[in-house]
Structures are given as structure tokens and as C-alpha cells.
Scaffold this motif. Structure first.
Motif, PDB file in Angstrom:
ATOM      1  N   GLN A 253       8.184 -14.386  -6.344  1.00 58.43           N
ATOM      2  CA  GLN A 253       8.650 -13.029  -5.738  1.00 58.43           C
ATOM      3  C   GLN A 253       9.793 -12.992  -5.257  1.00 58.43           C
ATOM      4  O   GLN A 253      10.402 -14.123  -5.014  1.00 58.43           O
ATOM      5  CB  GLN A 253       7.768 -12.823  -4.596  1.00 58.43           C
ATOM      6  CG  GLN A 253       6.419 -12.146  -4.826  1.00 58.43           C
ATOM      7  CD  GLN A 253       5.718 -11.494  -3.769  1.00 58.43           C
ATOM      8  OE1 GLN A 253       5.691 -11.989  -2.597  1.00 58.43           O
ATOM      9  NE2 GLN A 253       5.128 -10.421  -4.084  1.00 58.43           N
ATOM     10  N   GLN A 271       3.676  -7.081  -0.828  1.00 61.54           N
ATOM     11  CA  GLN A 271       3.199  -6.921  -2.157  1.00 61.54           C
ATOM     12  C   GLN A 271       4.224  -6.434  -3.359  1.00 61.54           C
ATOM     13  O   GLN A 271       5.285  -5.729  -2.985  1.00 61.54           O
ATOM     14  CB  GLN A 271       2.059  -5.666  -1.989  1.00 61.54           C
ATOM     15  CG  GLN A 271       0.749  -6.008  -1.294  1.00 61.54           C
ATOM     16  CD  GLN A 271       0.169  -4.858  -1.248  1.00 61.54           C
ATOM     17  OE1 GLN A 271       0.386  -3.758  -1.213  1.00 61.54           O
ATOM     18  NE2 GLN A 271      -1.060  -5.221  -0.576  1.00 61.54           N
ATOM     19  N   ASP A 272       4.138  -6.754  -4.675  1.00 65.06           N
ATOM     20  CA  ASP A 272       5.027  -6.474  -5.467  1.00 65.06           C
ATOM     21  C   ASP A 272       5.078  -4.887  -5.615  1.00 65.06           C
ATOM     22  O   ASP A 272       4.176  -4.399  -5.428  1.00 65.06           O
ATOM     23  CB  ASP A 272       4.372  -6.700  -7.040  1.00 65.06           C
ATOM     24  CG  ASP A 272       4.562  -8.361  -7.272  1.00 65.06           C
ATOM     25  OD1 ASP A 272       5.408  -9.016  -6.236  1.00 65.06           O
ATOM     26  OD2 ASP A 272       4.023  -8.895  -7.892  1.00 65.06           O
ATOM     27  N   GLN A 274       6.305  -2.970  -3.324  1.00 68.34           N
ATOM     28  CA  GLN A 274       6.488  -2.650  -2.091  1.00 68.34           C
ATOM     29  C   GLN A 274       7.936  -2.097  -1.675  1.00 68.34           C
ATOM     30  O   GLN A 274       8.617  -3.105  -1.558  1.00 68.34           O
ATOM     31  CB  GLN A 274       5.779  -3.597  -0.966  1.00 68.34           C
ATOM     32  CG  GLN A 274       5.775  -2.990   0.300  1.00 68.34           C
ATOM     33  CD  GLN A 274       4.954  -3.720   1.224  1.00 68.34           C
ATOM     34  OE1 GLN A 274       4.264  -4.675   0.928  1.00 68.34           O
ATOM     35  NE2 GLN A 274       5.023  -3.310   2.655  1.00 68.34           N
TER      36      GLN A 274
END
Ligand SMILES: Nc1ncnc2c1ncn2[C@@H]1O[C@H](COP(=O)(O)OP(=O)(O)OP(=O)(O)O)[C@@H](O)[C@H]1O
Ligand SMILES: [Mg+2]
Length: 353
Positions: A253, A271-272, A274
Motif C-alpha cells: 500500500q 482500504q485500497d 479509500q
């Protein structure tokens, strides 16, 4: 000494509600500081504890007594205000003893209490002086002396240091903290100066718009601010905030700002995709050869450290480093962000992720 319990406190002036259901538990002997921007309701809350403002809803108790309907003079509290006007024509001893005198206490008792308070506050040699013959800090101590002689269950302070110059404020901070250690009396103290709050409090209550944002020990709030507001309010210089979102790249990330800068994060928090606000304190950025290239806008050397105002791509970022730098504005500096110290907040709610 006593605990103070504030339960669902509401304050309305006419139809305007300025305090919206505040809850704070203050333990016996605790030093609690209310902080927050101007107009957030700090003084109003303190004045409700003192009994100087009527309570529109909820309950305040001091010790095991609900005080909502008890007169200020019967609440066993002593308050020190920002404008602590001393009586100009009374000397220090008479200023300090006055509240006891009007209560009709015997002279011997007043003298003994004034003497003791003067010792605690290092005013013994000044008892015969008049206010105009004292320095600002000495006058401030006399104002505190007036509160101490009453030996209250709770001290209430409303920005008592804001009229003093910077150096004296620092000295008085130490004195008030020592006073608390010595007397052990419960203190509720209002300030909008977050440094005062950080350095003196056992517990800080951060307020905004008549609500409590977060309550915690100073370093707790510094390390784990619950939302963007607290993160930005606690700590000086203030935390950097950059808007963007979390993405994954090669299984890791990263944070990508709205303007395209890529910054490091520890994985697994958000979360990806977000939308978030990335927070990093200036003191958690240092200069390193493998850091991110940034362009210096301004350097502010204070002697002990240097504050760097820089741009990382399009994003403004401040860093504070111990080094003395000779870079000119427009020059490059390599900034390394300690990713373990990065705070991620949800962009919509502002809450910590
Ligand atoms: N007597 C009053 N009548 C109407 N509104 C009031 C009154 N006193 C205070 N207020 C309002 O209540 C709100 C809270 O005021 P308060 O004095 O508690 O703020 P504060 O946090 O102490 O601010 P500061 O840091 O500026 O002292 C403000 O919006 C203020 O305008
Ligand atoms: Mg105020």
C-alpha cells in the motif's frame, strides 16, 4: 479535595445552544485542562462548574454533591480569572486574605493562612507591597494566593497566564504544576494554548463547537489523536495534512495525494481506493539521502532546530530537523517520512483509520 463529574451538560443562551451535552469525569486531585479554539465553550463550561452560569441541562457534581442548584459561594471552589484585578489600595497580604475577611474569619486564622500561602508561592517578602510595586508574575501569584487561602475542594483557572509575556508564562507554568504537586487539589484549567495543556495537564479535554472531541493524557492525544481536528490542534508546529487516497502497488500500500505525490504508509490500515487524509508531524520527518525530493520554500532557524517549509510536488510540507541547513529557497532537500508515525484519517468523517 474532590472529584468533579460533568454529565450531559447543555448550555443555551436564549435559543442559541453553545454547549451540547458534555461529559467529563475528573478524578480527585487530577489536573484537567480544557482546550479548544476561541468560542468553543471552555469558559462557559468552567463558569457552570463555578456556578456563575446557570446550567440548561445535565448535572454537575463536586465530591458527592450535585451542585446545579448550589450557590457559587457554597460550592467550595476558588476561581482565578484571566483578568485577576487585585485591589490596588490593599497590600499583598490584604489582597490574599480579603475573601476570608469578608467571611468573618478570625484575624489569627487569616494571618496563618496568608502566611502559609505566601510561603508556598514565594511571596513572603512581598506581603507589605502594593500591586503596582509588583511584577506581572508576582501579581499573578498573588491572584493564586487569594485562591489558595480559601483551601477549596477545586481550583478553577480561566486562562490565568494569557496576560503574561512568553517567558513569564513558561515560568508560571512550572510554578502552577509545582503548586498542584504540593497541594494535590483538583484543578480544572482553561486555555487555548495547547502547549500549556500538553505541559501541565494530567488529562486534556479537547473541545470544539460546544462538544468534546477527545479526552486523554497529553501524550496519548499526541500519539493517537482520534480525528483530524485533535491531530491538528495538539502538537506544535502543527501536523501536516495531505489529501489523497490509498492504493496498492506491487502488493504494497502507498498513499497517492490528489496532486500525484506518492508517500509511504504502513499497510493494512485503510482500504485500497479509500479517500483519506494523510497526517505526519513535522518532527517525524528528517533529512536523508534516500528521502523524497522536495523544494525548499522557506527555512526558519531557531537555533536549536530548523523548521523547513517545503513543497513535495504540489503539496506543502513542513519538517523540523536538528540540523543547521544552508539550502536556499528553491533548492532541493530530501525528506524522509517515518512511516510508522503516519496518521491516516478518513476523508469524509475525519476519524482516525
Ligand atoms: N452571555 C452570553 N450570551 C450569548 N452567548 C454567549 C454568552 N457568553 C458566551 N456566549 C457564546 O457562547 C460560546 C462559547 O463561549 P465561551 O466564552 O465559553 O468560549 P471560550 O471557549 O471560552 O472562548 P475563548 O477562548 O475566546 O475565551 C461563544 O459562541 C460565545 O459567543
Ligand atoms: Mg474563554
Amino acid at each position: 479535595m474532590a472529584q468533579v463529574t460533568i454529565t450531559n451538560i447543555v448550555k443555551r443562551y436564549g435559543t442559541a445552544q453553545v454547549v451540547h451535552g458534555v461529559n467529563v469525569d475528573i478524578a480527585d486531585g487530577e489536573f484537567v485542562i480544557l482546550v479548544g479554539p476561541s468560542g468553543c465553550g471552555k469558559s462557559t463550561l468552567l463558569r457552570m462548574i463555578a456556578g456563575l452560569e446557570a446550567i440548561s441541562g445535565g448535572e454537575i457534581s463536586i465530591g458527592d454533591r450535585v451542585v446545579n442548584d448550589i450557590l457559587p459561594k457554597d460550592r467550595d471552589i476558588a476561581m482565578v480569572f484571566q483578568n485577576y484585578a487585585l485591589y490596588p489600595h490593599k497590600n499583598v497580604a490584604d489582597n490574599m486574605g480579603f475573601s476570608l475577611k469578608i467571611r468573618g474569619r478570625p484575624k489569627a486564622e487569616i494571618d496563618a493562612k496568608v502566611k502559609k500561602a505566601a510561603e508556598i508561592l514565594d511571596l513572603s517578602k512581598l506581603l507589605d507591597r502594593f500591586p503596582k510595586q509588583l511584577s506581572g508574575g508576582q501579581r499573578q501569584r498573588v491572584a493564586m494566593g487569594r485562591a489558595i487561602v480559601r483551601d477549596p475542594q477545586v481550583f478553577l483557572f480561566d486562562e490565568p497566564l494569557s496576560n503574561l509575556d512568553a517567558k513569564l508564562r513558561v515560568a508560571m507554568r512550572v510554578e502552577i504544576k509545582e503548586l498542584h504537586l504540593r497541594l494535590g487539589t483538583t484543578i480544572v484549567y482553561v486555555t487555548h494554548d495547547q502547549i500549556e495543556a500538553m505541559t501541565m495537564a494530567d488529562k486534556i479535554v479537547v473541545m470544539r463547537d460546544g462538544k468534546v472531541e477527545q479526552i486523554g493524557a497529553p501524550l496519548d492525544l499526541y500519539d493517537n489523536p482520534g480525528n483530524v481536528f485533535v491531530a491538528g490542534f495538539i502538537g506544535s508546529p502543527a501536523m501536516n495534512f495531505i489529501k489523497g487516497k490509498i492504493e496498492s502497488k506491487e502488493g504494497r500500500q502507498i498513499f497517492v495525494s490528489d496532486t500525484g505525490s506518492v508517500l509511504p504508509v504502513e499497510g493494512g490500515k485503510a482500504q485500497d481506493g479509500q479517500p483519506v487524509i494523510y497526517g505526519i508531524r513535522p518532527e517525524h520527518i528528517d533529512i536523508a539521502p534516500d528521502g523524497l525530493p522536495a523544494i525548499v520554500s522557506v527555512l526558519e532557524p531557531t537555533g536549536s532546530e530548523t523548521q523547513i517549509f517545503a513543497r513535495l510536488g504540489e503539496d506543502a510540507i513542513d519538517a523540523v530537523v536538528k540540523d543547521r541547513l544552508t539550502i536556499h529557497p528553491g533548492g532541493e532537500v530530501r525528506l524522509r517520512i517515518d512511516k510508522r508515525r503516519v496518521h491516516i484519517f478518513d476523508r469524509q468523517s475525519g476519524a482516525r483509520v
